[in-house]
Design a protein around this motif. Structure first.
Motif, PDB file in Angstrom:
ATOM      1  N   ARG A 100       0.822  -1.205   0.000  1.00 13.68           N
ATOM      2  CA  ARG A 100       0.000   0.000   0.000  1.00 13.68           C
ATOM      3  C   ARG A 100       0.857   1.256   0.000  1.00 13.68           C
ATOM      4  O   ARG A 100       0.546   2.234  -0.665  1.00 13.68           O
ATOM      5  CB  ARG A 100      -0.908   0.011   1.229  1.00 13.68           C
ATOM      6  N   LEU A 143      -7.994   6.131  10.492  1.00  8.94           N
ATOM      7  CA  LEU A 143      -7.554   5.634   9.172  1.00  8.94           C
ATOM      8  C   LEU A 143      -7.891   6.644   8.075  1.00  8.94           C
ATOM      9  O   LEU A 143      -7.045   6.967   7.223  1.00  8.94           O
ATOM     10  CB  LEU A 143      -8.231   4.297   8.875  1.00  8.94           C
ATOM     11  N   GLN A 145      -5.554   8.704   5.398  1.00 12.95           N
ATOM     12  CA  GLN A 145      -5.701   8.612   3.930  1.00 12.95           C
ATOM     13  C   GLN A 145      -5.919  10.000   3.321  1.00 12.95           C
ATOM     14  O   GLN A 145      -5.397  10.295   2.236  1.00 12.95           O
ATOM     15  CB  GLN A 145      -6.849   7.654   3.580  1.00 12.95           C
ATOM     16  N   HIS A 193      -3.731  11.997   0.391  1.00 11.03           N
ATOM     17  CA  HIS A 193      -4.261  12.720  -0.781  1.00 11.03           C
ATOM     18  C   HIS A 193      -3.682  14.134  -0.831  1.00 11.03           C
ATOM     19  O   HIS A 193      -3.259  14.605  -1.893  1.00 11.03           O
ATOM     20  CB  HIS A 193      -5.797  12.844  -0.711  1.00 11.03           C
ATOM     21  N   GLY A 218      -8.969   7.577  -8.540  1.00 15.76           N
ATOM     22  CA  GLY A 218      -8.637   6.712  -7.403  1.00 15.76           C
ATOM     23  C   GLY A 218      -8.942   7.372  -6.072  1.00 15.76           C
ATOM     24  O   GLY A 218      -9.384   6.718  -5.117  1.00 15.76           O
ATOM     25  N   ASN A 221     -11.896   6.457  -3.215  1.00 15.66           N
ATOM     26  CA  ASN A 221     -11.565   6.287  -1.796  1.00 15.66           C
ATOM     27  C   ASN A 221     -12.512   7.108  -0.917  1.00 15.66           C
ATOM     28  O   ASN A 221     -12.994   6.632   0.117  1.00 15.66           O
ATOM     29  CB  ASN A 221     -10.102   6.694  -1.566  1.00 15.66           C
ATOM     30  N   GLN A 254     -15.670   5.331  -0.588  1.00 14.70           N
ATOM     31  CA  GLN A 254     -15.594   4.226   0.377  1.00 14.70           C
ATOM     32  C   GLN A 254     -15.704   4.757   1.812  1.00 14.70           C
ATOM     33  O   GLN A 254     -16.356   4.146   2.658  1.00 14.70           O
ATOM     34  CB  GLN A 254     -14.291   3.455   0.186  1.00 14.70           C
ATOM     35  N   ALA A 292     -16.585   0.952  -5.995  1.00 13.76           N
ATOM     36  CA  ALA A 292     -15.649   1.027  -4.866  1.00 13.76           C
ATOM     37  C   ALA A 292     -16.390   0.847  -3.543  1.00 13.76           C
ATOM     38  O   ALA A 292     -15.876   0.202  -2.612  1.00 13.76           O
ATOM     39  CB  ALA A 292     -14.913   2.367  -4.887  1.00 13.76           C
ATOM     40  N   ALA A 347     -15.882  -2.073  -0.650  1.00 10.12           N
ATOM     41  CA  ALA A 347     -15.717  -1.796   0.783  1.00 10.12           C
ATOM     42  C   ALA A 347     -16.678  -2.650   1.611  1.00 10.12           C
ATOM     43  O   ALA A 347     -16.297  -3.204   2.652  1.00 10.12           O
ATOM     44  CB  ALA A 347     -15.945  -0.306   1.061  1.00 10.12           C
ATOM     45  N   PRO A 354     -12.410  -1.169   9.520  1.00 10.43           N
ATOM     46  CA  PRO A 354     -12.190  -0.143   8.486  1.00 10.43           C
ATOM     47  C   PRO A 354     -10.911  -0.371   7.677  1.00 10.43           C
ATOM     48  O   PRO A 354     -10.893  -0.124   6.472  1.00 10.43           O
ATOM     49  CB  PRO A 354     -12.092   1.153   9.293  1.00 10.43           C
ATOM     50  N   ASP A 355      -9.874  -0.860   8.326  1.00 12.78           N
ATOM     51  CA  ASP A 355      -8.622  -1.048   7.579  1.00 12.78           C
ATOM     52  C   ASP A 355      -8.732  -2.186   6.563  1.00 12.78           C
ATOM     53  O   ASP A 355      -7.974  -2.237   5.591  1.00 12.78           O
ATOM     54  CB  ASP A 355      -7.439  -1.294   8.531  1.00 12.78           C
ATOM     55  N   SER A 414     -11.871  -2.863   5.094  1.00 14.17           N
ATOM     56  CA  SER A 414     -12.856  -2.366   4.115  1.00 14.17           C
ATOM     57  C   SER A 414     -12.258  -1.327   3.175  1.00 14.17           C
ATOM     58  O   SER A 414     -12.614  -1.273   2.003  1.00 14.17           O
ATOM     59  CB  SER A 414     -14.036  -1.707   4.835  1.00 14.17           C
ATOM     60  N   VAL A 415     -11.378  -0.503   3.706  1.00 15.58           N
ATOM     61  CA  VAL A 415     -10.841   0.632   2.926  1.00 15.58           C
ATOM     62  C   VAL A 415      -9.317   0.632   3.056  1.00 15.58           C
ATOM     63  O   VAL A 415      -8.735   1.461   3.757  1.00 15.58           O
ATOM     64  CB  VAL A 415     -11.423   1.971   3.430  1.00 15.58           C
ATOM     65  N   PRO A 416      -8.655  -0.314   2.390  1.00 18.65           N
ATOM     66  CA  PRO A 416      -7.220  -0.484   2.654  1.00 18.65           C
ATOM     67  C   PRO A 416      -6.295   0.479   1.923  1.00 18.65           C
ATOM     68  O   PRO A 416      -5.144   0.614   2.311  1.00 18.65           O
ATOM     69  CB  PRO A 416      -6.954  -1.922   2.194  1.00 18.65           C
ATOM     70  N   GLU A 417      -6.767   1.135   0.859  1.00 13.51           N
ATOM     71  CA  GLU A 417      -5.817   1.940   0.078  1.00 13.51           C
ATOM     72  C   GLU A 417      -6.346   3.352  -0.162  1.00 13.51           C
ATOM     73  O   GLU A 417      -7.505   3.532  -0.520  1.00 13.51           O
ATOM     74  CB  GLU A 417      -5.493   1.260  -1.256  1.00 13.51           C
ATOM     75  N   PRO A 418      -5.479   4.365   0.025  1.00 13.63           N
ATOM     76  CA  PRO A 418      -5.928   5.752  -0.166  1.00 13.63           C
ATOM     77  C   PRO A 418      -6.168   6.115  -1.627  1.00 13.63           C
ATOM     78  O   PRO A 418      -6.888   7.054  -1.925  1.00 13.63           O
ATOM     79  CB  PRO A 418      -4.791   6.591   0.420  1.00 13.63           C
ATOM     80  N   PHE A 419      -5.545   5.369  -2.527  1.00 15.96           N
ATOM     81  CA  PHE A 419      -5.756   5.582  -3.960  1.00 15.96           C
ATOM     82  C   PHE A 419      -6.323   4.269  -4.503  1.00 15.96           C
ATOM     83  O   PHE A 419      -5.591   3.286  -4.641  1.00 15.96           O
ATOM     84  CB  PHE A 419      -4.445   5.944  -4.669  1.00 15.96           C
ATOM     85  N   VAL A 420      -7.609   4.252  -4.772  1.00 13.47           N
ATOM     86  CA  VAL A 420      -8.282   3.000  -5.138  1.00 13.47           C
ATOM     87  C   VAL A 420      -7.879   2.616  -6.559  1.00 13.47           C
ATOM     88  O   VAL A 420      -8.070   3.391  -7.504  1.00 13.47           O
ATOM     89  CB  VAL A 420      -9.811   3.160  -5.024  1.00 13.47           C
ATOM     90  N   LYS A 430      -6.976  -3.178  -6.619  1.00  6.43           N
ATOM     91  CA  LYS A 430      -6.078  -4.262  -6.212  1.00  6.43           C
ATOM     92  C   LYS A 430      -6.361  -4.742  -4.780  1.00  6.43           C
ATOM     93  O   LYS A 430      -5.654  -5.603  -4.276  1.00  6.43           O
ATOM     94  CB  LYS A 430      -4.613  -3.797  -6.290  1.00  6.43           C
ATOM     95  N   THR A 462      -7.599  -6.613  -1.643  1.00 12.22           N
ATOM     96  CA  THR A 462      -8.168  -7.919  -1.296  1.00 12.22           C
ATOM     97  C   THR A 462      -8.110  -8.090   0.209  1.00 12.22           C
ATOM     98  O   THR A 462      -7.357  -7.403   0.889  1.00 12.22           O
ATOM     99  CB  THR A 462      -7.360  -9.063  -1.934  1.00 12.22           C
TER     100      THR A 462
END
Lengths: 175, 203
Positions: free
Chosen positions: A9, A72, A76, A80, A145, A149, A152, B173, B177, B188-189, B191-197, B200, B202
Motif C-alpha cells: 500500500r 484511518l 488517507q 491525498h 482513485g 476512496n 468508500q 468502490a 468496501a 475499516p482497515d 474495508s478501505v485499505p488503500e488511499p488511492f483506489v 487491487k 483484497t
C-alpha cells in the motif's frame, strides 16, 4: 537500524504521488493554467478533510470501529493532500492554500460521524466536477482513485450510522 | 479434438480465461480503444481520444456490468441476512449501470453489447459453495471493474462521460468496501485499505 519495509500500500501511494508529481511537471510545461486551478481547489478540500478527522479523533467521543475509521480516514486524507501538494509543486505552484485551523468538534458521536459524512459528500462532488475539467490523463487517473476512496469512506460512515452504505448507483456527491 | 468441459473453472481460471485478471482489465474492458498508456507520462490530453473510442470504451464497460449482474444473480441463493440484502441492491445497481451505458452507446450511434444468456455466465463462473466463495469472487469481479474504470477514465474524450464513469467507479468502490467488510469483520482497515483506489484491494 534498518528502515521499515515498504508495504504494497505504501508503494502504491508513493507511485500515485510520484505519478501526480510527474504529471504536474509536464502539465506546467504544457498548460500553466487549468489543471493547476482544479488541483488547488481539491487541495484546500483535502486539507479541510485532514482537520475534520483530527478534530473528531481529538474529541475522544468515538470508540471502537468508529474511532479506528476516523484515524484511518484522516491518514488517507493526508496522503491525498500530500500527493496534490507534490503535483502542484511539480507544476511550479508556489502559493499553496494553508491548512485551516483546527476547531473543537461539537456534538455526540453520531453528529461527528454525520459531519464527516457531509464533508465526504462535498469532496466527492468536487472530484466529480474535476473529472469534467482536468485534462492530464495521469491527474485524471489519480483523481479517480482518490474520489473512489472518498466514496468508500462515505460508505463506511453511513454503515456506522446504521444506514445503507451504498444507496445510489451513481455516486456524484449529491442527494 | 475438443473436449467439452465438465467441471466449472476455479476462480483464478475464470478470471484468466475471461481475460479478467486485474492487470488485463483495462485491455479487455476497453478493447478496441487502442494504444497503451504512454500518454499518461506526458501529462497532456490523449490525442487519440475520439467519440468513436469513447463509444468503444463504454461498450467494453457494458460487458463488465452485464457480467457483474450475472455474478450477483448467481450468488444470491447462497446468501442470507445483511449480505444478501447488500447483494440484491448491488445487483440492481449493476443493472442500472448497464442500462445507462447501453443508452449512452445508443445515443452515440452505436449498438450496445448484449448480455449473454444466464446459463452461459453460470457455466463460465467458478463453483461457489457458499457465502465465503461468493464474497471472494464478487470482490475479484468488482476489482476488475474498478481497474478498468480507473484506466479508462483518462482515455475518454468527453468530460461528461468521464463524470458518469467516475460516478459508477465510486459505486463499485463502495461495493468492494462492503464486501471486504463482510469478509473482514467490518474493520475499516480491511474495508478501505488503500488511499488511492486501484482495484487491487483484497482481504
Amino acid at each position: 537500524m534498518s528502515a521499515p519495509a515498504l508495504t504494497r500500500r505504501d508503494l502504491a501511494a508513493a507511485l500515485a504521488a510520484s505519478a501526480l508529481a510527474s504529471a504536474g511537471a509536464a502539465e506546467a510545461r504544457a498548460r500553466p493554467m487549468g489543471d493547476r486551478e482544479v488541483l488547488l481547489g481539491l487541495l484546500a478540500l483535502e486539507q479541510r478533510s485532514v482537520v475534520v478527522y483530527e478534530q473528531i479523533a481529538r474529541s475522544g467521543k468515538l470508540s471502537g470501529s468508529a474511532a479506528a475509521a476516523a484515524a484511518l480516514f484522516g491518514d488517507q486524507e493526508r496522503r491525498h493532500a500530500d500527493a496534490l501538494t507534490q503535483a502542484l509543486r511539480g507544476m511550479g505552484a508556489t502559493s499553496l492554500p494553508k491548512p485551516p485551523s483546527p476547531q473543537d468538534a461539537r456534538g455526540d458521536a453520531g453528529e461527528l460521524i454525520r459531519l464527516a459524512a457531509e464533508h465526504e459528500m462535498k469532496c466527492i462532488r468536487a472530484y466529480y466536477e474535476a473529472h469534467a475539467k482536468l485534462r492530464s490523463p495521469a491527474l485524471l487517473a489519480t483523481a479517480a482513485g482518490v474520489m473512489a476512496n472518498e466514496a468508500q469512506h462515505l460508505a463506511v460512515l453511513r454503515q456506522l450510522l446504521g444506514r445503507d452504505p451504498s444507496p445510489v448507483a451513481f455516486v456524484t456527491g449529491e442527494g | 479434438m475438443s473436449v467439452a468441459r465438465t467441471t466449472p473453472p476455479n476462480r483464478r481460471e475464470f478470471l484468466r480465461v475471461a481475460g479478467l485478471s486485474a492487470t488485463a482489465a483495462g485491455a479487455l474492458a476497453f478493447a478496441g480503444c487502442g494504444g497503451g498508456d504512454d500518454e499518461s507520462a506526458l501529462g497532456v490530453p490523449d490525442p487519440r481520444a475520439t467519440p468513436q473510442r469513447d463509444r468503444a470504451i463504454l461498450n467494453g464497460a457494458l460487458n463488465l456490468e452485464n457480467t457483474a449482474v450475472a455474478v450477483y444473480t448467481v450468488g444470491l441463493p447462497l446468501l442470507r441476512g445483511a449480505v444478501r440484502r447488500h447483494a440484491e441492491r448491488f445487483r440492481d445497481q449493476e443493472r442500472e449501470h448497464a442500462v445507462a451505458l447501453a443508452g449512452l452507446v445508443r445515443r452515440m450511434g452505436g449498438a450496445p453489447n448484449v448480455a449473454k444468456p444466464a446459463e452461459e455466465y453460470r457455466a463460465a463462473f467458478p463453483r461457489l459453495r457458499g457465502e465465503s466463495d461468493f464474497l471472494r469472487f464478487a470482490t475479484d469481479l468488482e476489482n476488475v471493474g474498478i481497474s478498468a474504470y480507473v484506466e479508462g477514465i483518462p482515455k475518454l474524450k468527453d468530460g461528461r462521460l468521464r463524470q458518469t464513469v467516475a460516478s459508477i467507479l465510486c459505486d463499485e468502490a463502495q461495493h468492494v468496501a462492503v464486501l471486504l467488510g463482510a469478509r473482514g469483520g467490518d474493520r475499516p482497515d480491511v474495508s478501505v485499505p488503500e488511499p488511492f483506489v486501484t482495484g487491487k484491494a483484497t482481504a
